[in-house]
Design an enzyme around this catalytic site. Structure first.
Site, PDB file in Angstrom:
ATOM      1  N   TYR A  59       0.820  -1.216   0.000  1.00 27.84           N
ATOM      2  CA  TYR A  59       0.000   0.000   0.000  1.00 27.84           C
ATOM      3  C   TYR A  59       0.852   1.263   0.000  1.00 27.84           C
ATOM      4  CZ  TYR A  59      -4.139  -2.696  -0.177  1.00 27.84           C
ATOM      5  OH  TYR A  59      -5.099  -3.546  -0.644  1.00 27.84           O
ATOM      6  N   ARG A  62       1.495   1.759  -3.598  1.00 27.90           N
ATOM      7  CA  ARG A  62       0.313   2.328  -4.263  1.00 27.90           C
ATOM      8  C   ARG A  62       0.123   3.803  -3.899  1.00 27.90           C
ATOM      9  NH1 ARG A  62      -4.851  -1.445  -4.546  1.00 27.90           N
ATOM     10  NH2 ARG A  62      -5.432   0.266  -5.907  1.00 27.90           N
ATOM     11  N   ASN A  95     -12.483   2.910  -6.983  1.00 28.77           N
ATOM     12  CA  ASN A  95     -11.090   3.348  -6.905  1.00 28.77           C
ATOM     13  C   ASN A  95     -10.782   3.910  -5.526  1.00 28.77           C
ATOM     14  OD1 ASN A  95     -11.056   2.608  -9.527  1.00 28.77           O
ATOM     15  ND2 ASN A  95     -11.055   4.684 -10.371  1.00 28.77           N
ATOM     16  N   HIS A 112     -14.770   0.865  -1.888  1.00 37.37           N
ATOM     17  CA  HIS A 112     -13.634  -0.003  -1.570  1.00 37.37           C
ATOM     18  C   HIS A 112     -12.594   0.693  -0.692  1.00 37.37           C
ATOM     19  CE1 HIS A 112     -14.458  -2.850  -5.225  1.00 37.37           C
ATOM     20  NE2 HIS A 112     -15.275  -3.032  -4.213  1.00 37.37           N
ATOM     21  N   CYS A 123      -9.612  -1.367  17.532  1.00 34.55           N
ATOM     22  CA  CYS A 123     -10.627  -0.566  18.222  1.00 34.55           C
ATOM     23  C   CYS A 123     -11.556   0.093  17.207  1.00 34.55           C
ATOM     24  CB  CYS A 123      -9.980   0.472  19.150  1.00 34.55           C
ATOM     25  SG  CYS A 123      -9.205   1.869  18.312  1.00 34.55           S
ATOM     26  N   CYS A 143      -1.863   1.853  16.945  1.00 38.28           N
ATOM     27  CA  CYS A 143      -2.884   2.745  17.502  1.00 38.28           C
ATOM     28  C   CYS A 143      -2.596   2.950  18.991  1.00 38.28           C
ATOM     29  CB  CYS A 143      -4.238   2.076  17.302  1.00 38.28           C
ATOM     30  SG  CYS A 143      -5.634   2.960  17.996  1.00 38.28           S
ATOM     31  N   GLY A 180     -15.135   2.260 -17.087  1.00 39.66           N
ATOM     32  CA  GLY A 180     -13.839   1.625 -16.840  1.00 39.66           C
ATOM     33  C   GLY A 180     -13.845   0.569 -15.761  1.00 39.66           C
ATOM     34  N   SER A 182     -14.408  -3.771 -15.180  1.00 37.82           N
ATOM     35  CA  SER A 182     -14.434  -4.988 -15.997  1.00 37.82           C
ATOM     36  C   SER A 182     -15.662  -5.867 -15.766  1.00 37.82           C
ATOM     37  CB  SER A 182     -13.163  -5.799 -15.735  1.00 37.82           C
ATOM     38  OG  SER A 182     -13.036  -5.998 -14.354  1.00 37.82           O
TER      39      SER A 182
END
Ligand code: NAD
Length: 233
Positions: A59, A62, A95, A112, A123, A143, A180, A182
């Site tokens: 991530y 990304r 997205n 998502h 928590c 956290c 866009g 699929s």
């Protein structure tokens, strides 16, 4: 141009193809960027339990890609449509990149999740903005409750967010426009099937999605090229 009357309510579903022209690879055309990762290995609760550092590495990568991307002409056309239709437009995106908001869209449902938010895996603290990148061997973020901070993303096997609001908006909509996507990732792939017979269902993207038979109209072109024409006229 897509004719939208003064009484139409428009439901827009966007998928990874919406951001392709911003330089963010789709899942399908992932040649290159995501190739070192199998999605199930980095985007599932099992992956999180097995190897949270690998999940955070993925991530963080990304986040790096998305933070360098800019909204394209399709995002901008949709933001203009919101200014015209106001609350008669419902934008639901799969997205996580935040490019709709960067283009000026104000009301976007992130089914998502959001790449630049995190939450605690233990928590009930609500999701919060979080842009940090994970660099091993730094310790993983924690956290205050000592739970692990995880990306605010709907992983494989998890329930997408805001399904009640989405379902209400689908019932009210008279026009359904998918861009866009699929047509294989559920439950989004089935949204078009829930539209009444008299509604218009439109697909925009360079190739037919798996559920193309459920659409009444289609425009096979890149979103950034055709949406400004279809929406602005
Ligand atoms: P997908 O990768 O399964 O399909 C992408 C679709 O976009 C394909 O049908 C392809 O033909 C189309 N496409 C490619 N270039 C396009 C363009 N220029 N204009 C319009 N369409 C184009 O994507 P999906 O259906 O959204 O898959 C679902 C999952 O992908 C979602 O869960 C989403 O979270 C995730 N995802 C998101 C991002 C992002 O946030 N930008 C990027 C990759 C994957």
């Amino acid at each position: 141009m897509i004719a939208i009357s003064d009484t139409d309510r428009v439901f827009v579903l966007t998928g990874a193809g919406m951001s392709a022209e911003s330089g963010i690879p789709t899942f399908r055309d992932s040649g290159g960027l995501w190739r070192n990762y199998t999605f199930e290995e980095v985007a599932s609760p099992e992956a999180w339990r097995r190897d949270p550092a690998l999940v955070w590495e993925f991530y963080s990568m990304r986040r790096r890609v998305a933070s360098q991307a800019e909204p394209n002409l399709a995002h901008l056309a949709l933001a203009r449509l919101e200014r015209r239709l106001r609350d008669r437009l419902f934008v639901c995106t799969q997205n996580v990149d935040g490019l709709h908001e960067q283009a000026g869209s104000q009301q976007v449902i992130h089914m998502h999740g959001e790449l630049f938010k995190s939450r605690c895996d233990t928590c009930r603290r609500p999701p919060f903005p979080y842009t940090q990148l994970y660099e091993p061997p730094t310790p993983l973020p924690r956290c205050e409750c000592n739970g692990r901070i995880r990306p605010h993303i709907c992983w494989f096997g998890e329930m997408p967010f805001h399904l009640n609001r989405i379902s209400r908006a689908l019932q009210e909509a008279t026009v359904f426009l998918a861009i866009g996507t699929s047509g294989v990732v559920e439950p989004a792939a089935s949204f078009v099937a829930s539209m009444g017979r008299r509604s218009r269902t439109i697909y925009v993207g360079p190739e037919p999605p798996a559920n193309i038979s459920l659409f009444s109209e289609s425009y096979f072109a890149k979103a950034g090229e055709i949406l400004p024409v279809l929406l602005d006229g």
